[in-house]
Scaffold this motif. Structure first.
Motif, PDB file in Angstrom:
ATOM      1  N   ALA A  15       0.847  -1.192   0.000  1.00 37.09           N
ATOM      2  CA  ALA A  15       0.000   0.000   0.000  1.00 37.09           C
ATOM      3  C   ALA A  15       0.884   1.244   0.000  1.00 37.09           C
ATOM      4  O   ALA A  15       1.803   1.366   0.807  1.00 37.09           O
ATOM      5  N   VAL A  16       0.600   2.133  -0.937  1.00 33.20           N
ATOM      6  CA  VAL A  16       1.355   3.372  -1.112  1.00 33.20           C
ATOM      7  C   VAL A  16       0.369   4.535  -1.200  1.00 33.20           C
ATOM      8  O   VAL A  16      -0.835   4.336  -1.325  1.00 33.20           O
ATOM      9  N   THR A  17       0.908   5.739  -1.161  1.00 33.93           N
ATOM     10  CA  THR A  17       0.083   6.921  -1.389  1.00 33.93           C
ATOM     11  C   THR A  17       0.062   7.164  -2.890  1.00 33.93           C
ATOM     12  O   THR A  17       1.078   7.505  -3.485  1.00 33.93           O
ATOM     13  N   GLY A  18      -1.100   6.957  -3.487  1.00 29.22           N
ATOM     14  CA  GLY A  18      -1.218   7.040  -4.937  1.00 29.22           C
ATOM     15  C   GLY A  18      -1.572   8.421  -5.434  1.00 29.22           C
ATOM     16  O   GLY A  18      -1.419   9.422  -4.732  1.00 29.22           O
ATOM     17  N   PRO A  47      -5.165   6.144  -1.498  1.00 28.05           N
ATOM     18  CA  PRO A  47      -4.352   4.945  -1.252  1.00 28.05           C
ATOM     19  C   PRO A  47      -4.352   4.068  -2.503  1.00 28.05           C
ATOM     20  O   PRO A  47      -5.353   3.988  -3.218  1.00 28.05           O
ATOM     21  N   TYR A  48      -3.221   3.448  -2.760  1.00 28.39           N
ATOM     22  CA  TYR A  48      -3.094   2.507  -3.870  1.00 28.39           C
ATOM     23  C   TYR A  48      -2.478   1.242  -3.298  1.00 28.39           C
ATOM     24  O   TYR A  48      -1.372   1.278  -2.748  1.00 28.39           O
ATOM     25  N   ALA A  49      -3.206   0.146  -3.364  1.00 29.02           N
ATOM     26  CA  ALA A  49      -2.741  -1.129  -2.818  1.00 29.02           C
ATOM     27  C   ALA A  49      -2.675  -2.133  -3.949  1.00 29.02           C
ATOM     28  O   ALA A  49      -3.627  -2.279  -4.718  1.00 29.02           O
ATOM     29  N   VAL A  50      -1.540  -2.819  -4.052  1.00 30.42           N
ATOM     30  CA  VAL A  50      -1.319  -3.728  -5.166  1.00 30.42           C
ATOM     31  C   VAL A  50      -0.746  -5.049  -4.653  1.00 30.42           C
ATOM     32  O   VAL A  50       0.183  -5.055  -3.849  1.00 30.42           O
ATOM     33  N   PRO A  51      -1.319  -6.179  -5.093  1.00 33.83           N
ATOM     34  CA  PRO A  51      -0.755  -7.476  -4.705  1.00 33.83           C
ATOM     35  C   PRO A  51       0.593  -7.680  -5.394  1.00 33.83           C
ATOM     36  O   PRO A  51       0.773  -7.272  -6.551  1.00 33.83           O
ATOM     37  N   ARG A  82       9.935  -0.821 -14.580  1.00 36.57           N
ATOM     38  CA  ARG A  82      10.639   0.443 -14.345  1.00 36.57           C
ATOM     39  C   ARG A  82       9.705   1.643 -14.216  1.00 36.57           C
ATOM     40  O   ARG A  82      10.107   2.692 -13.714  1.00 36.57           O
ATOM     41  N   SER A  83       8.466   1.511 -14.676  1.00 39.60           N
ATOM     42  CA  SER A  83       7.536   2.637 -14.586  1.00 39.60           C
ATOM     43  C   SER A  83       6.143   2.112 -14.270  1.00 39.60           C
ATOM     44  O   SER A  83       5.853   0.936 -14.449  1.00 39.60           O
ATOM     45  N   GLY A  84       5.313   3.005 -13.780  1.00 36.16           N
ATOM     46  CA  GLY A  84       3.942   2.645 -13.467  1.00 36.16           C
ATOM     47  C   GLY A  84       3.474   3.353 -12.204  1.00 36.16           C
ATOM     48  O   GLY A  84       4.206   4.118 -11.571  1.00 36.16           O
ATOM     49  N   HIS A  85       2.250   3.084 -11.841  1.00 35.76           N
ATOM     50  CA  HIS A  85       1.601   3.733 -10.701  1.00 35.76           C
ATOM     51  C   HIS A  85       2.405   3.531  -9.416  1.00 35.76           C
ATOM     52  O   HIS A  85       2.651   4.480  -8.663  1.00 35.76           O
ATOM     53  N   VAL A  91       5.426   3.185   3.190  1.00 33.36           N
ATOM     54  CA  VAL A  91       4.521   2.147   2.712  1.00 33.36           C
ATOM     55  C   VAL A  91       4.026   1.298   3.867  1.00 33.36           C
ATOM     56  O   VAL A  91       4.589   1.310   4.964  1.00 33.36           O
ATOM     57  N   SER A  92       2.990   0.554   3.592  1.00 34.40           N
ATOM     58  CA  SER A  92       2.635  -0.582   4.446  1.00 34.40           C
ATOM     59  C   SER A  92       2.514  -1.798   3.532  1.00 34.40           C
ATOM     60  O   SER A  92       2.296  -1.675   2.328  1.00 34.40           O
ATOM     61  N   PHE A  93       2.715  -2.947   4.137  1.00 33.42           N
ATOM     62  CA  PHE A  93       2.726  -4.195   3.382  1.00 33.42           C
ATOM     63  C   PHE A  93       2.051  -5.248   4.248  1.00 33.42           C
ATOM     64  O   PHE A  93       2.400  -5.405   5.421  1.00 33.42           O
ATOM     65  N   CYS A  94       1.069  -5.940   3.694  1.00 35.97           N
ATOM     66  CA  CYS A  94       0.284  -6.896   4.462  1.00 35.97           C
ATOM     67  C   CYS A  94       0.368  -8.285   3.835  1.00 35.97           C
ATOM     68  O   CYS A  94       0.283  -8.430   2.618  1.00 35.97           O
TER      69      CYS A  94
END
Length: 167
Positions: A30-33, A38-42, A58-61, A72-75
């Protein structure tokens, strides 16, 4: 700085939390998008030396968000057994808070990718893994999350089951 867990009986020890991280094959970063949503990505990851290691294009959200804010947080969810008759789940999970940074040094980047590849390669030979790394390494960036806080929690039913084993 980080909140204490409210349900103290359900807290996993640091060792148990690390076991969950070592067992897991995927987590949610989870990042600040964009626009502070919030933007959370598996994502696939490996726990190594009190850090979470992961790779990315190399690039993206995700990359844009980490450039703006490395916090960040990571779950990781280790267990999530649905118990319909109780209208609940028996769960075990860990949340990590930390700061992410991109690994710039080519030697360190390769070493990190090797550690990650080992976790997911099964019985692949070292030669096969090295060839795969050689093919993909230029297209990837490696990210390291320095863990600042780690907390794990499990369903009270798991706590009670452990207690019965001790008694």
């Amino acid at each position: 700085m980080f909140r204490e867990m409210r349900r103290k009986k359900q807290v996993l020890s640091r060792e148990e939390s690390i076991e969950v991280l070592n067992r897991g094959s995927a987590g949610v970063l989870a990042v600040t998008g964009d626009e502070d949503y919030p933007y959370a990505v598996p994502i696939s990851y490996v726990y190594y030396n009190n850090k979470i290691l992961l790779h990315s294009a190399r690039s993206g959200h995700k990359v844009d968000a980490l450039v703006k804010n490395p916090k960040v947080s990571f779950c990781v969810i280790d267990e999530n057994q649905i118990v319909p008759e109780e209208y609940t789940t028996y769960f075990r999970s860990v949340i990590v808070f930390g700061k992410a940074h991109f690994i710039e040094d080519d030697i360190e980047k390769r070493k990190t990718l090797e550690i990650l590849t080992e976790k997911y390669s099964g019985q692949m030979s070292k030669e096969h893994m090295a060839a795969a790394i050689d093919k993909e390494i230029k297209a990837l960036i490696m990210i390291e999350i320095e863990i600042e806080h780690l907390s794990g929690k499990e369903a009270i039913e798991f706590v009670r089951a452990k207690q019965k084993k001790v008694d």
